[in-house]
Design a protein around this motif. Sequence first.
Motif, PDB file in Angstrom:
ATOM      1  N   GLY A  90      19.293  34.057  36.796  1.00 58.36           N
ATOM      2  CA  GLY A  90      20.369  32.540  37.040  1.00 58.36           C
ATOM      3  C   GLY A  90      21.317  32.272  35.946  1.00 58.36           C
ATOM      4  O   GLY A  90      21.498  31.361  35.532  1.00 58.36           O
ATOM      5  N   GLN A  91      21.125  33.580  35.351  1.00 61.07           N
ATOM      6  CA  GLN A  91      22.894  33.120  34.174  1.00 61.07           C
ATOM      7  C   GLN A  91      24.113  33.099  34.545  1.00 61.07           C
ATOM      8  O   GLN A  91      24.996  34.042  34.802  1.00 61.07           O
ATOM      9  CB  GLN A  91      22.779  34.503  33.688  1.00 61.07           C
ATOM     10  N   LEU A  92      24.400  32.006  34.879  1.00 59.58           N
ATOM     11  CA  LEU A  92      24.901  31.638  35.656  1.00 59.58           C
ATOM     12  C   LEU A  92      26.887  31.774  35.668  1.00 59.58           C
ATOM     13  O   LEU A  92      27.451  32.527  36.553  1.00 59.58           O
ATOM     14  CB  LEU A  92      25.098  30.529  36.995  1.00 59.58           C
ATOM     15  N   ASP A  93      26.912  31.586  34.288  1.00 59.96           N
ATOM     16  CA  ASP A  93      28.404  31.534  34.171  1.00 59.96           C
ATOM     17  C   ASP A  93      28.686  33.241  33.054  1.00 59.96           C
ATOM     18  O   ASP A  93      30.115  33.669  33.689  1.00 59.96           O
ATOM     19  CB  ASP A  93      28.169  30.759  32.182  1.00 59.96           C
ATOM     20  N   ALA A  94      27.385  33.680  32.759  1.00 60.54           N
ATOM     21  CA  ALA A  94      27.841  35.667  32.584  1.00 60.54           C
ATOM     22  C   ALA A  94      28.646  35.903  34.183  1.00 60.54           C
ATOM     23  O   ALA A  94      29.280  37.181  33.908  1.00 60.54           O
ATOM     24  CB  ALA A  94      26.735  35.688  31.929  1.00 60.54           C
ATOM     25  N   ALA A  95      27.188  35.712  35.163  1.00 57.44           N
ATOM     26  CA  ALA A  95      27.939  36.165  36.508  1.00 57.44           C
ATOM     27  C   ALA A  95      28.445  35.646  36.964  1.00 57.44           C
ATOM     28  O   ALA A  95      30.280  36.928  37.165  1.00 57.44           O
ATOM     29  CB  ALA A  95      26.925  35.507  37.308  1.00 57.44           C
ATOM     30  N   HIS A  96      29.441  34.601  36.666  1.00 58.65           N
ATOM     31  CA  HIS A  96      30.679  34.032  36.987  1.00 58.65           C
ATOM     32  C   HIS A  96      32.044  35.395  36.700  1.00 58.65           C
ATOM     33  O   HIS A  96      32.679  35.212  36.830  1.00 58.65           O
ATOM     34  CB  HIS A  96      30.935  32.607  36.592  1.00 58.65           C
ATOM     35  N   ALA A  97      32.127  34.626  35.479  1.00 59.58           N
ATOM     36  CA  ALA A  97      32.433  36.289  34.366  1.00 59.58           C
ATOM     37  C   ALA A  97      32.897  36.813  34.602  1.00 59.58           C
ATOM     38  O   ALA A  97      34.097  38.107  34.480  1.00 59.58           O
ATOM     39  CB  ALA A  97      31.917  35.375  32.702  1.00 59.58           C
ATOM     40  N   ALA A  98      31.182  38.052  34.716  1.00 62.41           N
ATOM     41  CA  ALA A  98      31.586  39.478  35.353  1.00 62.41           C
ATOM     42  C   ALA A  98      33.067  39.627  36.324  1.00 62.41           C
ATOM     43  O   ALA A  98      33.584  40.277  37.188  1.00 62.41           O
ATOM     44  CB  ALA A  98      30.453  40.026  35.318  1.00 62.41           C
ATOM     45  N   LEU A  99      32.217  38.425  37.145  1.00 60.63           N
ATOM     46  CA  LEU A  99      32.743  38.394  38.863  1.00 60.63           C
ATOM     47  C   LEU A  99      34.203  38.638  39.021  1.00 60.63           C
ATOM     48  O   LEU A  99      35.186  38.762  39.395  1.00 60.63           O
ATOM     49  CB  LEU A  99      32.415  37.846  40.083  1.00 60.63           C
ATOM     50  N   GLU A 100      34.739  37.654  37.897  1.00 61.78           N
ATOM     51  CA  GLU A 100      36.251  37.033  37.678  1.00 61.78           C
ATOM     52  C   GLU A 100      37.119  38.307  36.876  1.00 61.78           C
ATOM     53  O   GLU A 100      38.343  38.454  37.187  1.00 61.78           O
ATOM     54  CB  GLU A 100      36.260  36.097  36.791  1.00 61.78           C
ATOM     55  N   ALA A 101      36.351  38.962  36.510  1.00 57.97           N
ATOM     56  CA  ALA A 101      36.823  40.829  35.703  1.00 57.97           C
ATOM     57  C   ALA A 101      37.057  41.777  37.083  1.00 57.97           C
ATOM     58  O   ALA A 101      38.082  42.397  37.325  1.00 57.97           O
ATOM     59  CB  ALA A 101      36.243  41.091  34.398  1.00 57.97           C
ATOM     60  N   ALA A 102      36.095  41.702  37.303  1.00 58.65           N
ATOM     61  CA  ALA A 102      36.326  42.917  38.897  1.00 58.65           C
ATOM     62  C   ALA A 102      37.820  42.345  39.812  1.00 58.65           C
ATOM     63  O   ALA A 102      37.530  42.490  40.219  1.00 58.65           O
ATOM     64  CB  ALA A 102      34.752  42.261  39.396  1.00 58.65           C
ATOM     65  N   LEU A 103      37.004  40.904  40.561  1.00 63.04           N
ATOM     66  CA  LEU A 103      38.498  39.933  41.307  1.00 63.04           C
ATOM     67  C   LEU A 103      40.069  40.494  40.632  1.00 63.04           C
ATOM     68  O   LEU A 103      40.616  40.959  41.767  1.00 63.04           O
ATOM     69  CB  LEU A 103      38.020  38.502  41.985  1.00 63.04           C
ATOM     70  N   ALA A 104      39.441  40.512  39.130  1.00 63.02           N
ATOM     71  CA  ALA A 104      41.214  40.958  39.204  1.00 63.02           C
ATOM     72  C   ALA A 104      42.202  42.149  38.905  1.00 63.02           C
ATOM     73  O   ALA A 104      43.074  41.975  39.379  1.00 63.02           O
ATOM     74  CB  ALA A 104      41.083  40.280  37.733  1.00 63.02           C
ATOM     75  N   ILE A 105      40.715  42.789  38.784  1.00 65.49           N
ATOM     76  CA  ILE A 105      41.041  44.162  39.375  1.00 65.49           C
ATOM     77  C   ILE A 105      41.216  44.684  41.112  1.00 65.49           C
ATOM     78  O   ILE A 105      41.951  45.063  41.040  1.00 65.49           O
ATOM     79  CB  ILE A 105      39.894  45.144  38.602  1.00 65.49           C
ATOM     80  N   ARG A 106      40.010  43.546  41.401  1.00 65.96           N
ATOM     81  CA  ARG A 106      40.548  44.388  42.675  1.00 65.96           C
ATOM     82  C   ARG A 106      40.398  43.379  43.560  1.00 65.96           C
ATOM     83  O   ARG A 106      39.100  42.211  44.249  1.00 65.96           O
ATOM     84  CB  ARG A 106      39.217  45.410  43.217  1.00 65.96           C
ATOM     85  N   PRO A 107      41.088  42.070  43.902  1.00 64.63           N
ATOM     86  CA  PRO A 107      41.171  40.877  44.620  1.00 64.63           C
ATOM     87  C   PRO A 107      40.614  41.289  45.780  1.00 64.63           C
ATOM     88  O   PRO A 107      40.419  39.552  46.627  1.00 64.63           O
ATOM     89  CB  PRO A 107      42.800  40.511  44.883  1.00 64.63           C
ATOM     90  N   ALA A 108      40.475  42.331  46.626  1.00 68.06           N
ATOM     91  CA  ALA A 108      39.807  42.131  48.266  1.00 68.06           C
ATOM     92  C   ALA A 108      38.639  42.613  48.399  1.00 68.06           C
ATOM     93  O   ALA A 108      37.807  42.833  49.629  1.00 68.06           O
ATOM     94  CB  ALA A 108      40.829  42.604  48.987  1.00 68.06           C
ATOM     95  N   ASP A 109      38.152  42.716  47.024  1.00 65.61           N
ATOM     96  CA  ASP A 109      36.121  42.945  46.830  1.00 65.61           C
ATOM     97  C   ASP A 109      35.789  42.467  48.416  1.00 65.61           C
ATOM     98  O   ASP A 109      34.645  41.181  47.405  1.00 65.61           O
ATOM     99  CB  ASP A 109      35.755  43.546  45.542  1.00 65.61           C
ATOM    100  N   SER A 110      35.228  42.673  49.122  1.00 69.01           N
ATOM    101  CA  SER A 110      34.083  41.768  50.321  1.00 69.01           C
ATOM    102  C   SER A 110      32.772  41.671  49.703  1.00 69.01           C
ATOM    103  O   SER A 110      32.339  40.574  49.183  1.00 69.01           O
ATOM    104  CB  SER A 110      33.868  42.823  51.337  1.00 69.01           C
ATOM    105  N   MET A 111      32.061  43.016  48.239  1.00 71.13           N
ATOM    106  CA  MET A 111      30.936  42.161  47.749  1.00 71.13           C
ATOM    107  C   MET A 111      30.972  41.174  46.927  1.00 71.13           C
ATOM    108  O   MET A 111      30.609  40.619  46.440  1.00 71.13           O
ATOM    109  CB  MET A 111      30.139  43.373  47.323  1.00 71.13           C
TER     110      MET A 111
END
Length: 596
Positions: A90-111
Amino acid sequence: MNSMLAAFGNKHLRHSIATLLAATAATVCASADDSQTLRARLADLLRNGEIQAAVAAAQQALEQAPTDETVRGEYARLHVALAREWFRAGQLDAAHAALEAALAIRPADSMATALRGRIEVARKAVAHPAPEIERLLSLELFDAAIQRIRELQRIQPELGPRLRAYEIQATYGAADDHFLAGNFPEAFSLYERARSQLSEESPTATAPTAVARRTRWMIALVLALDEPSAALDKETVRRLRAWERTVEPELAQMEPELRHVLSGLLQEALGDQLAAGERYSAALGEAWSLPAAAKRRQRVASLRARAIVTVRRRYEDERGFRREGSWAIAIPTARKVRETAAFRVYAHNDLVAERVAAALTLHQPSIADWLRGTSVAVWDPPVEVHVHATLADLHAATGTRGMTAAVSKTRRQGDRLLLRRIDVYQRDPWLLSATLPHELTHVILADVVPDAPLPTAIEEGLAVHAEPAARRLQYRRLLPAEAVSLEGQIRAMPPAEDADRYYSRCYALVGWLLFRMPDGGQDAPADSSIVQRLQRIVASTNDLASLGKALGYDREADLRTGWNAWLSARRDPPRMPVLLGDERPRAPVAGEKGGR
C-alpha cells in the motif's frame, strides 16, 4: 528517490522485500560463474536484508557503466521488484518512485508498464474512495470492501472519518454472509464488532434498529453457543453475563423465546440444571416440572434439544432477508435487458438486471485472469444470463429440480461457440457474491479447455474457489469425518441431493492439487495457466503412480498419505471465538488448535 527510500523504515516490510528479492535473485544467480558480478552482489545484500545498500550498489554500478546492458537490466529488475512489493504493502508513492527509476532505464519494460497502470488506478481510487467502495457494497462483496477500506485507512489515515460508515456497513454485510452460511460464531462476533463501531455520527441506515437485524444477532449467538466446539468455560460465561447487562434494553425487545434459550444455555454452562430447565421450558411454552434427580440431566438435555430446534426453524425463516424489498419485485410480463460487451442480462426487474450485469462485469476479469492468465473484454457470442423470478421458474425453464439454484451451459459447433448461458433466480441470497462467480467459472472453463474438459469434481472445486470466504468456511465445516478415496473423488459426479457436501470435497481436492502443483517457474511455457497445468496433471489420474510424480511424490503410498493428511487438516477448521463488542481474538499458541 527520497520517497522510495523512506519506505525502508518499516522493519516488517524490509524483511518481506528481502525475502522476496533474495529468493528471486538466488534463482537468477544460480547459473552465474562469477560470484562478484553485480547480480551476485545484489543477491548477497538482499539475503542479509540490506535493501538500501542493494539499491545504492545498483545506483553506483549504473553511474559507472551507464551503457552496460547487464547493469541496466539488473538495475531495472531490482526496482521493479521493489515497486511490486511496495504496491502490495500500500505504499503507492514509494512504488511509483521505484517504477519511475526502472522505466527511466528501460522504458519498454512490460512488467513495469503494467504495474504503473495499476498504481495509477489505485491512486485515483484513494483520491475518490466512495464510488469504488459503494460499488463493492452494492454488489454484496463485503470482504473486498473491508479489505479496500483498510488499505485506504493505511495509505491515507485522514480518510478515516469518511470511511467509518462504510466500514460498519461492510462489517454487517460480512456478518450476514456468515449467518447465511451457518457460521454462527463468526456471524455473531462480526455483528458485535459492527455494533461497537457505531457512533452518533454514523448513518442511521447502518444502525441495528431493524427487528430483523437484532433477531439475526441473537439467533447467531444462541446457535454459536450450542455448537459442540463452543468453549463455555466459566470465564466465557462471566463475560457473557456481564455483556447481557450492557445490552439489556435491546434484549428486552427480542422475542421471549430467544431470550429464554440464551438464558438456559448460560445457566446450563454454570451447572444450574434447574434454572436451565425452567428457561428451556419457558421457551417452549411448557410448564416446568422438577424431575427426579436421576433423570434431571436427561430431561434438561431433551428440553434444550427441542428449544434449539425452534431456534433453527427461526433461523430458516430469517434466511430470506437479503432479497426483500426491491429484490422481491418481479414483473411477470416484462423482460428488462442490460447489455455489456460480454453479457446480455434478462430479468423481470431492472434493478436486478443492472446489479447482475455489474457483478458479472466485475467478476469476469479476475476469474479469467486467474484461470487462463488473461481476460477477454468482448465475448462473441455474449453470455446470456436469464434471471428467473423464483426457484420454481428456474426449474421449469431448465428442467432441473431439488436444490439446484443455478445452471450454466455452453454449446459448440466445431471450433465455434454458439451459446454461452447462465440461469439463476433473483431471490437467491448468494446470487451476486457466490452464485454468479461460480457459474461464470464454468463458462470461462469452457473457453479455456474446449477439447479436453477437466473432470467435473475439479471444475466444481475451481468454481467453489471463486466464492466468498464465508461460503468456503461453510464447505470446510461440511467435510466428512470418514476417509475419502482420492480416485473416487476425482471421478465423483454431483449427487441428486446434498450438493454442498459434494462441493466441500471438490473444494478440498482442488485446494490440494493447487498446493502440490508445480508452478512452472520463470521458464514456464505460455500455456502455463492454472487450468492448463491442471489439465496436464489430470491426464495422469488413470495412473496414480504418474499422478504422484506430477505432484512431487515418489511413491503411490506417499500420494495417498499426502491426500489424507491434507483432507484431515482441512476438517474441523479453526473457528472465531464468540467475541463481544470490539474484542479481538488472541493469537493461537503453538500446540493449540489453530496454532502452528
